[in-house]
Write a protein that holds these residues in place. Structure first.
Motif, PDB file in Angstrom:
ATOM      1  N   ASP A 545       0.853  -1.188   0.000  1.00  0.00           N
ATOM      2  CA  ASP A 545       0.000   0.000   0.000  1.00  0.00           C
ATOM      3  C   ASP A 545       0.891   1.242   0.000  1.00  0.00           C
ATOM      4  O   ASP A 545       1.928   1.282   0.698  1.00  0.00           O
ATOM      5  CB  ASP A 545      -0.910   0.022   1.232  1.00  0.00           C
ATOM      6  N   TYR A 546       0.443   2.290  -0.757  1.00  0.00           N
ATOM      7  CA  TYR A 546       1.198   3.528  -0.844  1.00  0.00           C
ATOM      8  C   TYR A 546       0.287   4.690  -0.458  1.00  0.00           C
ATOM      9  O   TYR A 546      -0.894   4.721  -0.836  1.00  0.00           O
ATOM     10  CB  TYR A 546       1.729   3.762  -2.266  1.00  0.00           C
ATOM     11  N   ASP A 547       0.868   5.662   0.277  1.00  0.00           N
ATOM     12  CA  ASP A 547       0.176   6.902   0.604  1.00  0.00           C
ATOM     13  C   ASP A 547       1.113   8.063   0.334  1.00  0.00           C
ATOM     14  O   ASP A 547       2.217   8.145   0.909  1.00  0.00           O
ATOM     15  CB  ASP A 547      -0.253   6.920   2.075  1.00  0.00           C
ATOM     16  N   LEU A 548       0.672   8.982  -0.528  1.00  0.00           N
ATOM     17  CA  LEU A 548       1.429  10.204  -0.815  1.00  0.00           C
ATOM     18  C   LEU A 548       0.648  11.369  -0.217  1.00  0.00           C
ATOM     19  O   LEU A 548      -0.476  11.660  -0.649  1.00  0.00           O
ATOM     20  CB  LEU A 548       1.606  10.383  -2.318  1.00  0.00           C
ATOM     21  N   VAL A 569       5.076   3.723   2.694  1.00  0.00           N
ATOM     22  CA  VAL A 569       5.028   2.427   2.034  1.00  0.00           C
ATOM     23  C   VAL A 569       4.761   1.374   3.096  1.00  0.00           C
ATOM     24  O   VAL A 569       5.504   1.274   4.085  1.00  0.00           O
ATOM     25  CB  VAL A 569       6.352   2.122   1.292  1.00  0.00           C
ATOM     26  N   ARG A 570       3.686   0.587   2.891  1.00  0.00           N
ATOM     27  CA  ARG A 570       3.266  -0.394   3.876  1.00  0.00           C
ATOM     28  C   ARG A 570       3.105  -1.761   3.194  1.00  0.00           C
ATOM     29  O   ARG A 570       2.089  -2.026   2.554  1.00  0.00           O
ATOM     30  CB  ARG A 570       1.959   0.031   4.540  1.00  0.00           C
ATOM     31  N   PRO A 571       4.109  -2.658   3.301  1.00  0.00           N
ATOM     32  CA  PRO A 571       3.980  -3.982   2.679  1.00  0.00           C
ATOM     33  C   PRO A 571       2.890  -4.806   3.347  1.00  0.00           C
ATOM     34  O   PRO A 571       2.633  -4.688   4.545  1.00  0.00           O
ATOM     35  CB  PRO A 571       5.358  -4.611   2.898  1.00  0.00           C
ATOM     36  N   HIS A 572       2.251  -5.672   2.533  1.00  0.00           N
ATOM     37  CA  HIS A 572       1.249  -6.573   3.069  1.00  0.00           C
ATOM     38  C   HIS A 572       1.936  -7.770   3.728  1.00  0.00           C
ATOM     39  O   HIS A 572       2.994  -8.205   3.301  1.00  0.00           O
ATOM     40  CB  HIS A 572       0.321  -7.086   1.959  1.00  0.00           C
TER      41      HIS A 572
END
Length: 842
Positions: A545-548, A569-572
């Motif tokens: 998952d990405y958050d900008l 950046v948040r890996p599953h």
């Protein structure tokens, strides 16, 4: 055979007047018409195939008739056996015995679909015995009148299976009885005696005698009662008049019992004149209502009128409340909910006021008087009196549109101070409106000036307006709010937000606000304003998952921090999939930041790892461990890190002892609040805790707890004892022991709950001050007395607040409708439950 055909022809002629839609059926004089009459006679009279009725012969016959044999009965499915019915005592629905498995059976036809304008029936459907043809020419004795007795039945002769025929329509009804006197011709009066049953769509009327005036009404007398189709509501009366056109029933000296909407026991009601509609709504004049089996030993309400809507509410007007034989209170309008409301706030009323005493307010009485008989407008009036303050009047109401597009809630209260003549107001207003399927508006206003007795604070007011538009992938929201505290402070806020979904995996959320604040103290005025906007672009990938994020503040006074921008950046799942089976997650952050307080703008990269908890079964017990690591790197060249470790060892000894040791260790490297002020880290620390528990089921549980911070200082020892001296009593002791000179035992909290007799409970909560000659402090006493298994009286005493309160709680109604309150707060006699993990040593 001739007698059978004669009776069948008569029934077919009468049924023809009731079912005009079948005028096209074959004539009764033809063989096809006679077969159709037989099918009509054998058809069920109610939608439920298991409720089939039978009546005896009409009057006395000078000559014997043929033996009546059972006709095939429709069953739930072809070939299925019909269970043997249970024969009730007294008049009721007459059910024939089960048919042999060899009899032909058919599936019953479905109910006819009701039309929007159903025509009233032209007359009743009479159910008469239907003798079947037999192979023996020798006649036998006629059947006796009355209920069919289980085990006594005639041997049926197999006959041709009947065809599906008509059933009772929504406005039809059927009549059963033993002896009919008079004419069956439409418009002619008649009398029916013995086991009279009038069956209609929503219930059944039962009595010993019925008289039909030939036009509209049937009067039933002798052991009369009405029972609804569900069987949970029964009305008895001296006599009942049944309206054949509207299917309304009028009861003289009616008495009713129902369990609808009642949590415990039954709801009893009676009235000199009572009317019952087909939908179950009951209206009574000069009525009485109670949930006590012995109303003279408990309570009852006497009302001028009473309206009961099943599973909705009971509405009584001009109500006098009786406790035993004593009249204690009068209420113009009383509304008792008979269902669990999702929003019960404005529905919570009571017919007995709250009575009590407090040192600040003096003796007081508080009542809530309900109003509004519909779901579109309802609420209650607040009437309060304080001997040391004055009186208060309030109005709480809710307005709802039937289509749900608009709702308004109003709460206004005025407290008049009799000492200085001043008035204090509290007000709350909320409005919500759905303008269109995509547009929704909200408005709310709140004003509070009365914070309680002996409290003097500036009045507080707030206003909020909102408009939301949702169309497909886009949702927009516009808002305005104002918060003011007297003349000292006023804050205005203007907001805008927008959320747009590009796809199921890509969304963007934008929020902006402008805040203006004005403060005034001692003639000095201070103003400030802040502009803030935030934008978050979120992408959901298959594995990451990405958050900008872009987040920025504009203000003359330094506040907050800016992200210009930040990437998260948040890996599953687990980052290290084969790390000895230990769960692990990771988060990575990279961004440009500006800190106005530190006057610094630079980059920062952060990596955060979480490991555990890892669980291991060891010979000495169960061990769990977890580890958290955070590493920061800055554009200034600074770096700092933090590692936190948590370990727990649980050692059970037999089935009655547990020893639990917990250890926490935190290490840091770098400066805690530099270079930025918004991502500070704590200092190095470590501590250990140990808990020792002794328990035996739910009989008792004793625990000792102590710890250390490894600083060479003694820590307090906490103790707790929970036990049940008897199955209905409980005792709790909680306190601390501090080592060192002049310390020792601190105050011990004691809570005791025990019954006194069969219907009374008492709960006592207090503190024992060991250093002050074991003085009892902060005493609280709760007493509950259940009267007649229908209501309970509760008395509470609080030593610190110097208050006493007395209330009444009705046990039968839903618990959220009528609650016990201490002053203005709801509470319970039992302060805690033993059904906790701590009690059972877990």
């Amino acid at each position: 055979m001739r007698a059978f055909l004669a009776v069948a022809i008569a029934v077919a002629l009468i049924a023809g007047t009731v079912l005009p839609a079948q005028a096209a059926d074959p004539s009764i004089t033809t063989s096809a018409g006679q077969a159709h009459a037989l099918a009509l006679l054998d058809s069920p009279c109610l939608p439920l195939p298991k409720i089939v009725a039978q009546a005896a012969s009409e009057g006395a016959s000078p000559s014997p008739s043929a033996t009546a044999t059972a006709s095939p009965e429709p069953s739930l499915s072809p070939g299925a056996s019909v269970p043997r019915p249970i024969i009730p005592n007294g008049p009721g629905i007459l059910v024939p015995p089960p048919l042999p498995s060899t009899s032909p059976q058919v599936t019953p036809p479905p109910l006819p679909t009701p039309t929007p304008t159903a025509a009233p029936p032209t007359g009743p459907i009479y159910l008469v015995p239907a003798p079947s043809p037999t192979a023996s020419p020798t006649p036998t004795a006629p059947p006796t009148a009355g209920p069919i007795v289980a085990g006594q039945r005639a041997t049926p002769t197999p006959t041709t299976a009947p065809s599906p025929a008509e059933t009772l329509g929504p406005n039809d009804y059927a009549i059963l009885g033993d002896t009919l006197t008079g004419s069956r011709t439409t418009g002619q009066p008649w009398d029916l005696d013995g086991h009279v049953n009038i069956i209609y769509q929503d219930g059944i009327l039962v009595g010993d005698h019925a008289h039909y005036d030939g036009t509209r009404y049937i009067d039933i007398t002798g052991n009369t009662y009405i029972q609804n189709r569900a069987g949970d509501s029964t009305l008895t009366a001296d006599s009942i008049r049944f309206d054949t056109l509207t299917q309304h029933s009028i009861l003289i000296n009616g008495r009713g019992v129902t369990t609808q909407g009642v949590d415990q026991g039954r709801l009893h009601f009676n009235a000199q004149y009572m009317e019952m509609r087909p939908d179950g709504v009951t209206h009574g004049m000069r009525a009485s209502i109670t949930t006590c089996e012995n109303p003279h030993g408990g309570y009852h309400l006497e009302a001028k009128t009473l309206d009961i809507t099943p599973n909705d509410r009971a509405i009584a007007r001009s109500v006098t409340v009786f406790l035993g034989p004593l009249a204690v209170f009068f209420i113009p309008l009383l509304i008792i909910p008979l269902r669990h409301e999702p929003n019960i706030g404005v529905r919570r009323t009571g017919f007995v006021p709250l009575i009590g005493y407090s040192e600040a307010e003096g003796f007081y009485i508080k009542a809530r008087i309900g109003f509004g008989t519909s779901n579109q407008y309802y609420g209650y009036y607040r009437v309060e009196f304080y001997s040391k303050i004055g009186y208060g009047l309030g109005y709480v109401a809710s307005f709802r549109r039937k289509d749900g597009k608009k709702s308004i809630d109003v709460d206004v209260f005025r407290l008049h101070n009799s000492n200085d003549g001043s008035d204090q107001w509290n007000a709350d207003f909320k409005d919500q409106e759905v303008i269109s399927p995509a547009l929704k508006a909200t408005a709310s206003y709140s004003y509070q000036a009365d914070y309680g007795p002996l409290i003097s604070l500036p009045p507080n007011a707030s206003l909020a307006l909102g408009l939301t538009k949702a169309t497909g992938k886009d949702t927009e929201n516009y808002s305005y709010s104002q918060q003011s505290t007297g003349s000292e402070n006023t804050t205005d806020n203007y907001g805008l937000s927008d959320t747009y979904s590009f796809s199921q995996k890509l969304t963007n959320s934008f929020t902006s606000s402008y805040t203006d604040n004005i403060s005034q103290f001692s003639g000095i005025v201070d103003t400030s304003s802040t502009l803030h906007f935030d934008d978050d672009l979120h992408l959901t990938g298959n594995t990451i998952d990405y958050d900008l994020t872009l987040d920025r503040y504009e203000s003359a006074t330094p506040s907050g921090f800016n992200k210009l921008p930040e990437l998260l950046v948040r890996p599953h799942g687990m980052l290290f999939g084969h790390l000895l089976g230990i769960p692990n997650t990771a988060t990575f952050t990279l961004g440009e930041y500006s800190d106005p307080v530190a006057a610094l703008a630079t980059q920062r990269a952060q990596a955060a790892f979480d490991f555990g908890p890892g669980l291991y079964h060891l010979p000495i017990g169960d061990f769990s461990s977890s580890l958290n690591i955070v590493q920061d790197a800055y554009g200034t060249g600074d770096m700092k890190a933090q590692i936190e470790q948590q370990d727990t060892l649980t050692t059970p000894v037999g089935n009655h002892f547990d020893n639990i040791i917990s250890y926490t260790n935190q290490h840091v490297n770098g400066l805690g609040n530099e270079p930025f002020t918004f991502d500070t880290i704590g200092g190095a620390q470590k501590n250990a805790q140990e808990v020792f528990k002794v328990y035996n089921g739910d009989v008792y549980a004793f625990s000792l707890q102590t710890g250390t911070s490894f600083d060479m200082m003694a820590q307090p020892l906490a103790y707790q004892l929970l036990m049940r001296p008897s199955p209905l009593a409980s005792l709790s002791l909680t306190g601390n022991y501090t080592p060192g000179s002049g310390n020792g035992f601190d105050r011990t909290n004691v809570q005791l709950i025990t019954p006194i007799g069969r219907t009374m409970d008492i709960a006592v909560a207090t503190y024992v001050d060991w250093k002050n000659h074991m003085r009892l402090e902060s005493k609280n006493v709760y007493i509950r007395e259940v009267i007649g298994d229908c209501y309970e009286i509760r008395v509470s005493y609080n030593e610190d607040l110097k208050t006493v309160a007395i209330t009444l709680d009705i046990l039968a109604f839903p618990s959220e409708d009528l609650n016990f309150g201490l002053g203005s707060q709801n509470s319970t006699v039992v302060p805690q439950s033993f059904a906790t993990s701590q009690f059972f040593g877990q």
